[in-house]
Design an enzyme around this catalytic site. Structure first.
Site, PDB file in Angstrom:
ATOM      1  N   ARG A 234     -17.283  15.841   1.870  1.00 32.10           N
ATOM      2  CA  ARG A 234     -17.654  14.562   2.449  1.00 32.10           C
ATOM      3  C   ARG A 234     -18.455  14.837   3.718  1.00 32.10           C
ATOM      4  O   ARG A 234     -18.138  15.752   4.474  1.00 32.10           O
ATOM      5  CB  ARG A 234     -16.408  13.742   2.808  1.00 32.10           C
ATOM      6  N   ASP A 258     -24.973  18.203   0.120  1.00 29.04           N
ATOM      7  CA  ASP A 258     -25.027  17.149  -0.899  1.00 29.04           C
ATOM      8  C   ASP A 258     -24.447  15.845  -0.357  1.00 29.04           C
ATOM      9  O   ASP A 258     -24.609  14.800  -0.970  1.00 29.04           O
ATOM     10  CB  ASP A 258     -24.244  17.596  -2.137  1.00 29.04           C
ATOM     11  N   GLU A 263     -25.192   8.011   4.409  1.00 27.50           N
ATOM     12  CA  GLU A 263     -25.844   8.113   3.099  1.00 27.50           C
ATOM     13  C   GLU A 263     -26.417   6.755   2.712  1.00 27.50           C
ATOM     14  O   GLU A 263     -25.714   5.754   2.849  1.00 27.50           O
ATOM     15  CB  GLU A 263     -24.840   8.582   2.038  1.00 27.50           C
ATOM     16  N   HIS A 282     -26.024  13.358  -2.960  1.00 31.89           N
ATOM     17  CA  HIS A 282     -24.637  13.130  -3.378  1.00 31.89           C
ATOM     18  C   HIS A 282     -24.574  13.069  -4.906  1.00 31.89           C
ATOM     19  O   HIS A 282     -24.205  12.042  -5.484  1.00 31.89           O
ATOM     20  CB  HIS A 282     -24.075  11.863  -2.751  1.00 31.89           C
TER      21      HIS A 282
END
Lengths: 326, 326
Positions: A234, A258, A263, A282
């Site tokens: 996360r 990622d 986000e 992600h």
């Protein structure tokens, strides 16, 4: 007058139904909650809440005082968005998508390790310039990985990196002897002592009060200057500003990211511009068919719930993740 | 008046001494041959020829009628540049750098497989545009690889791809039952029958009369449209123009190319421009320290030669490669 259970399906804003729910049509009332309005309307009627939007921050605002919710299922591995006080402090069971993402994420991590070692990003940039440029590359065999978070995803990463000849240690809440997949599992309070040993540091931990901001300036200083950080856990486990500074100062050699504090990563964020940073959206665990797989898993759990059986993959809400079964 | 053996060290044009030859200084006369002139001068005096330039085309022009050469060593896996008539038809033993490149090349191939499956090149291009773009990726677990060439490099590739859960078949001169590393080894005349089964086709064969131009339009038509070709063997095994046409026609989904018919790949070559082609500069096996490793291997062989022991890794000159030991 229906006696069918009502399932509130919480998706991201304006998203349509997730695919594969058809088998439930005779057995449940499905309500699509893809904005604040629909969520406010359907949550008080729901028996079950299925959350596909792992970034949702709407639940806290609209959580009803009166409800009959008996079970909440997240179609994600991380359940941090669900750990709001009215859920955390209730006795409503929360389950997650344990196992679905493990192997795809492990493959993704191995791919990033190899991309760094073989400088594939450099090759692609030279290719864009039509430049033939031989460079020496690195071996991964014998290199040391440290997987922070030894849950089911971290374990699968350890297996895959171990299978190709890397040495793999883990960090977990508490030390474990003779783990089948990790050479050693260190307790999380020894992170700063272990970081200097690793060539690849992989964050596969859930976001909890203990892991939020865990990777700070001090952690980056502890890493080898030749080491790479990979985060598929996360975003907020990493202090982004400290990471940017550490990359500028050469305190680590690269990062594969990622997940991010914010986000989508904002268009003007400096992280986009580092040649030694690999950014993906992600998506590490999202192999073709992943949405359908998640819904099949929910439907299997739904049948357990209907039959009064124990729900698999229950989150320990005090910890914020599904504890190891072994 | 020296009785020390003379070693002609054949490097690429204008290249300096390879690193690590110091241990031989008391035991051999080393002559640097890095152009036609020095090669013509030193070859007639040489007892041993060590060739670091795997692309050399000078040897045929300057090969002396009279010489005392007793051994030729290539610091490469492929010895195609040495298979000129005066060497091939002589009884001079030719040895190669067997094993040195196997594991690094296998890691490189696995990295390319994962780059395709996870679309890392796509992620890098979106990153250059500061674009957050989620895509579904592919699993590699359970995918079928076909390794063309089941020598020591092909075998190491099979081990590594097998270790991460891929199914791996091989193509060899003749079929083999119950191979420890390949699920099945098919005879090379069944290539066109096997190509349609593979998700990843990996060329790890030596360049010989049998393999030159083996991958032609017909071979590409036989591949799955979703399959990728990876060539870490030798460029001329692939008919480049046919590959370009097949990529344009969508007869395969991508290619990872480390070797080319013409090296360096010319700046205006169309291959540079395909988004689904990964180009690297003949470097798949060249991990940090590779030059020193190659010279250490030559020095070990030199000691064998001095002591009259059998030279390891002798090329079968009728075949053009070192045959399997088992």
């Amino acid at each position: 007058m229906s006696t069918k259970p009502v399932v509130a399906v919480v998706t991201a804003a304006d998203e349509d139904w997730p695919p594969g729910l058809e088998p439930l049509h005779g057995e449940a009332e499905l309500m699509l909650c893809n904005d604040q309005d629909s969520l406010s309307r359907y949550l008080p009627q729901a028996d079950i809440v299925m959350v596909t939007d792992f970034r949702t921050d709407l639940l806290e605002d609209v959580w009803p005082d009166e409800h009959r919710i008996q079970w909440i299922h997240a179609t994600s591995a991380g359940v941090d968005a669900l750990m709001i006080p009215p859920i955390r402090d209730s006795d409503i069971p929360v389950t997650n998508a344990r196992y679905v993402f493990d192997r795809p994420i492990a493959e993704f991590v191995l791919g990033q390790v190899l991309s760094f070692a073989k400088d594939f990003p450099g090759s692609l940039r030279y290719q864009q310039q039509h430049q033939w440029r031989h460079r020496d590359t690195e071996r991964i065999e014998g290199k040391q990985a440290l997987v922070v978070g030894a849950g089911s995803i971290g374990r699968q990463i350890a297996r895959l990196l171990g299978a190709v000849g890397m040495r793999v240690d883990g960090m977990a809440r508490s030390a474990r002897d003779s783990d089948p997949d990790f050479d050693r599992v260190h307790p999380s309070d020894l992170l700063l002592q272990q970081l200097p040993e690793a060539d690849y540091v992989i964050i596969a931990a859930p976001l909890t009060d203990e892991t939020r901001g865990l990777f700070d300036a001090q952690a980056f200083r502890a890493m080898k200057a030749s080491a790479r950080l990979i985060n598929i856990g996360r975003g907020p486990i990493v202090q982004t500003d400290a990471l940017v500074q550490a990359l500028r100062d050469g305190e680590l050699a690269g990062a594969g990211l990622d997940v991010f504090e914010e986000e989508p990563l904002p268009e003007d964020h400096p992280l986009w511009t580092f040649p030694n940073v690999l950014i993906s959206a992600h998506m590490a665990g999202d192999v073709v068919g992943w949405r359908e797989t998640l819904i099949r898993q929910f439907i299997d759990n739904f049948r357990c719930w209907q039959q009064g059986k124990a729900l698999p993959n229950q989150v320990d809400k005090a910890r914020g993740y599904v504890p190891p079964t072994s």
